[in-house]
Each structure stands twice: as structure tokens, then as C-alpha cells.
Design a protein around this motif. Structure first.
Motif, PDB file in Angstrom:
ATOM      1  N   HIS A   8       0.854  -1.185   0.000  1.00 14.34           N
ATOM      2  CA  HIS A   8       0.000   0.000   0.000  1.00 14.34           C
ATOM      3  C   HIS A   8       0.894   1.240   0.000  1.00 14.34           C
ATOM      4  O   HIS A   8       2.081   1.152   0.316  1.00 14.34           O
ATOM      5  CB  HIS A   8      -0.929  -0.003   1.221  1.00 14.34           C
ATOM      6  CG  HIS A   8      -0.185  -0.049   2.513  1.00 14.34           C
ATOM      7  ND1 HIS A   8       0.172  -1.238   3.128  1.00 14.34           N
ATOM      8  CD2 HIS A   8       0.325   0.937   3.287  1.00 14.34           C
ATOM      9  CE1 HIS A   8       0.855  -0.968   4.237  1.00 14.34           C
ATOM     10  NE2 HIS A   8       0.960   0.338   4.358  1.00 14.34           N
ATOM     11  N   ALA A 125       8.841  -7.711  12.672  1.00 10.47           N
ATOM     12  CA  ALA A 125       8.183  -6.476  12.221  1.00 10.47           C
ATOM     13  C   ALA A 125       8.963  -5.797  11.105  1.00 10.47           C
ATOM     14  O   ALA A 125       9.368  -4.643  11.232  1.00 10.47           O
ATOM     15  CB  ALA A 125       7.984  -5.524  13.398  1.00 10.47           C
ATOM     16  N   ASN A 148       4.509  -4.961   4.814  1.00  8.57           N
ATOM     17  CA  ASN A 148       5.049  -5.706   5.950  1.00  8.57           C
ATOM     18  C   ASN A 148       5.433  -7.101   5.475  1.00  8.57           C
ATOM     19  O   ASN A 148       4.652  -7.731   4.764  1.00  8.57           O
ATOM     20  CB  ASN A 148       3.991  -5.860   7.051  1.00  8.57           C
ATOM     21  CG  ASN A 148       3.745  -4.566   7.813  1.00  8.57           C
ATOM     22  OD1 ASN A 148       4.376  -3.544   7.560  1.00  8.57           O
ATOM     23  ND2 ASN A 148       2.822  -4.622   8.769  1.00  8.57           N
TER      24      ASN A 148
HETATM   25  C1  LIG Z   1       2.627  -3.380   9.635  1.00 10.06           C
HETATM   26  O1  LIG Z   1       3.279  -3.629  10.853  1.00 10.06           O
HETATM   27  C2  LIG Z   1       3.149  -2.597  11.815  1.00 10.06           C
HETATM   28  C3  LIG Z   1       3.911  -2.972  13.052  1.00 10.06           C
HETATM   29  O2  LIG Z   1       5.077  -3.625  12.766  1.00 10.06           O
HETATM   30  C4  LIG Z   1       1.680  -2.384  12.165  1.00 10.06           C
HETATM   31  O3  LIG Z   1       1.565  -1.302  13.056  1.00 10.06           O
HETATM   32  C5  LIG Z   1       0.903  -2.098  10.892  1.00 10.06           C
HETATM   33  O4  LIG Z   1      -0.466  -2.046  11.200  1.00 10.06           O
HETATM   34  C6  LIG Z   1       1.141  -3.200   9.870  1.00 10.06           C
HETATM   35  N1  LIG Z   1       0.466  -2.813   8.625  1.00 10.06           N
HETATM   36  C7  LIG Z   1      -0.297  -3.654   7.948  1.00 10.06           C
HETATM   37  C8  LIG Z   1      -0.932  -3.110   6.709  1.00 10.06           C
HETATM   38  O5  LIG Z   1      -0.484  -4.809   8.294  1.00 10.06           O
END
Ligand SMILES: *[C@@H]1O[C@H](CO)[C@@H](O)[C@H](O)[C@H]1NC(C)=O
Length: 246
Positions: A8, A125, A148
């Protein structure tokens, strides 16, 4: 290939270390890679992004809005692939570019630190980002995308000192050279290659940054002089490291 596939749009300028690289290749072809700023003098990217010369974009989010973007032209002689880079299996797929004019650091242009922890555990993460192709188009993404990723253990990666992620989502064409950024916001890897398993599933690999060979070079990587970086000859054509787009 797909693009930051399944990603995204990043919040504009939330990743001020991100660098777009357009490469001039033999025969007038233009290639695309990514990189990340280490200091006002140096950008890290993948060794297979080596080219005759580079146009470096700093502080970019949307390619159609070059307002405030810094453009630096870098000749090929300012590119320093990591010693031990192997274009066949993408081992040590990492390269420093020395900027011919210093980056002007500001809110939108900032270096990222390299990870130094290597206790054998996988970092958590993790996020990748880039302007590479997406699942919807083979052309570059106009805006910076991010995704991610979850790192996984597998034999390929253990044997080549890489980090890996699996599945359809991951880097696309043109995302090579971008950073794998994890937990504490440091760069843990460099987006390198994509491998197809016999069953058709995909493994994405990232050159691991906190390894011993780099630790030895660590002080030198941040040094503004090029004569501390080892230069090796590398062939111009690479077929296995597929993450740079033409
Ligand atoms: C990606 O990871 C972060 C924390 O590592 C989280 O806050 C965020 O919501 C995640 N984004 C998605 C789109 O999953």
C-alpha cells in the motif's frame, strides 16, 4: 513480476532514507533499482544494480511531483560492490554508491542506521518499500509503496547468509536494492532476488546486513573516503538477480 506486490502507499516522506535509482545500462537501456541513504555521501543498493551511470533521486514520494527532490548523477566509477559478490547466486548482493554531490539532509532526506545485532534470531516487524512494479502493472509505481513482510527460516537462506520471506507478496521488479527495515527501524537487509521453488511457490531473499564480513567493514562503510571500500570487477549482465526492472 509483481510489484511491491500486495503493498500500500507509504505515508509521504515517512521513509526519508528511500532512494530511487535510474540506471544507464549498455545500449541505452534504462534500469530501475532502489537504495537507501547511509550518510550525506553514501547510498547502499544491490550489487546487481551496477550500471554505467546512475541518476539518484533523494526525497522522492510521487515521481510526478519532483518539487524539492534532489537529483544526483553518479558515474559508474563511484559504485563499489561488496567483495565476494557472486552474480550467479546473488551472494553478497550489496553495493555502495558514493554521491558526487553531498545529500542535503532535511525532513525528507535522512540516513538510516545499519543493524548490528546478529544473535541468530530472525528480526521481527519488517517492512520493505519501493517504486517497483505492482501486481497491477509491470511498470514502476508512481508513488512509494510499502509492505510488511515476515521472515522465515529456510535452507537456501541459511546457506547464502540471506534473510528470506515467502509467498506472492513481496518485492517487485525495480525494488531491488531497497532496505529490509525491522523492529528498531534499522536496515537489516538489502532486497536482492526472488527464487521459485519446485512447487511453484516463491522465496524472496534479502542480503543480510548484520553479518561478520560486514561488521569488519562497518566503520569503513560510514567513512566518506572511497579508498577504504574494496572494488571488484563484476559482469554487466545478470540473469538470476531479477529484481531490477528495465
Ligand atoms: C505493519 O506492521 C506494523 C507494526 O510492525 C503495524 O503497526 C501495521 O499495522 C502493519 N500494517 C499492515 C498493513 O499490516
Amino acid at each position: 513480476g509483481h510489484a511491491i506486490i500486495g503493498g500500500h502507499e507509504a505515508v509521504p516522506h515517512s521513509r526519508p532514507y528511500m532512494v530511487l535509482l535510474l540506471m544507464n545500462r549498455p545500449g541505452g537501456r534504462i534500469g530501475q533499482c532502489a537504495g537507501f541513504l547511509l550518510s550525506e555521501d553514501f547510498v547502499m543498493t544491490a550489487a546487481h544494480c551496477q550500471a554505467e551511470s546512475y541518476k539518484v533521486f533523494l526525497g522522492l514520494h510521487n515521481y510526478h511531483d519532483q518539487n524539492g527532490v534532489q537529483h544526483v548523477n553518479v558515474p559508474g566509477r563511484n559504485a563499489f560492490p561488496m567483495k565476494g559478490y557472486n552474480p550467479v547466486d546473488c551472494r553478497n548482493d550489496m553495493m555502495l554508491l558514493k554521491l558526487s554531490t553531498k545529500a542535503e539532509l532535511n525532513d525528507k532526506v535522512k540516513p538510516i542506521a545499519l543493524a548490528d545485532r546478529d544473535d541468530g534470531s530472525l528480526p521481527k516487524a519488517c517492512v520493505i518499500s519501493g517504486w517497483g512494479s505492482t501486481e497491477n502493472s509491470k511498470y514502476m509505481s508512481v508513488k512509494l509503496l510499502e509492505l510488511n513482510v515476515t521472515l522465515t527460516d529456510n535452507e537456501l537462506c541459511a546457506n547464502t547468509n540471506m534473510y528470506c520471506s515467502e509467498g506472492e507478496r513481496g518485492p517487485g521488479q525495480g525494488d531491488a536494492g531497497g532496505p529490509l527495515v525491522c523492529e528498531d527501524g534499522k536496515a537489516y537487509g538489502v532486497i536482492s532476488a526472488s527464487t521459485m521453488n519446485p512447487d511453484g511457490s516463491k522465496i524472496q531473499s534479502y542480503k543480510k546486513i548484520p553479518d561478520h564480513s560486514i561488521k569488519e567493514h562497518k566503520g569503513k562503510l560510514h567513512s566518506p573516503t572511497t579508498d577504504t571500500v574494496t572494488i571488484i570487477p563484476v559482469s554487466k549482465e545478470h540473469h538470476i538477480c531479477v529484481r531490477d526492472a528495465d
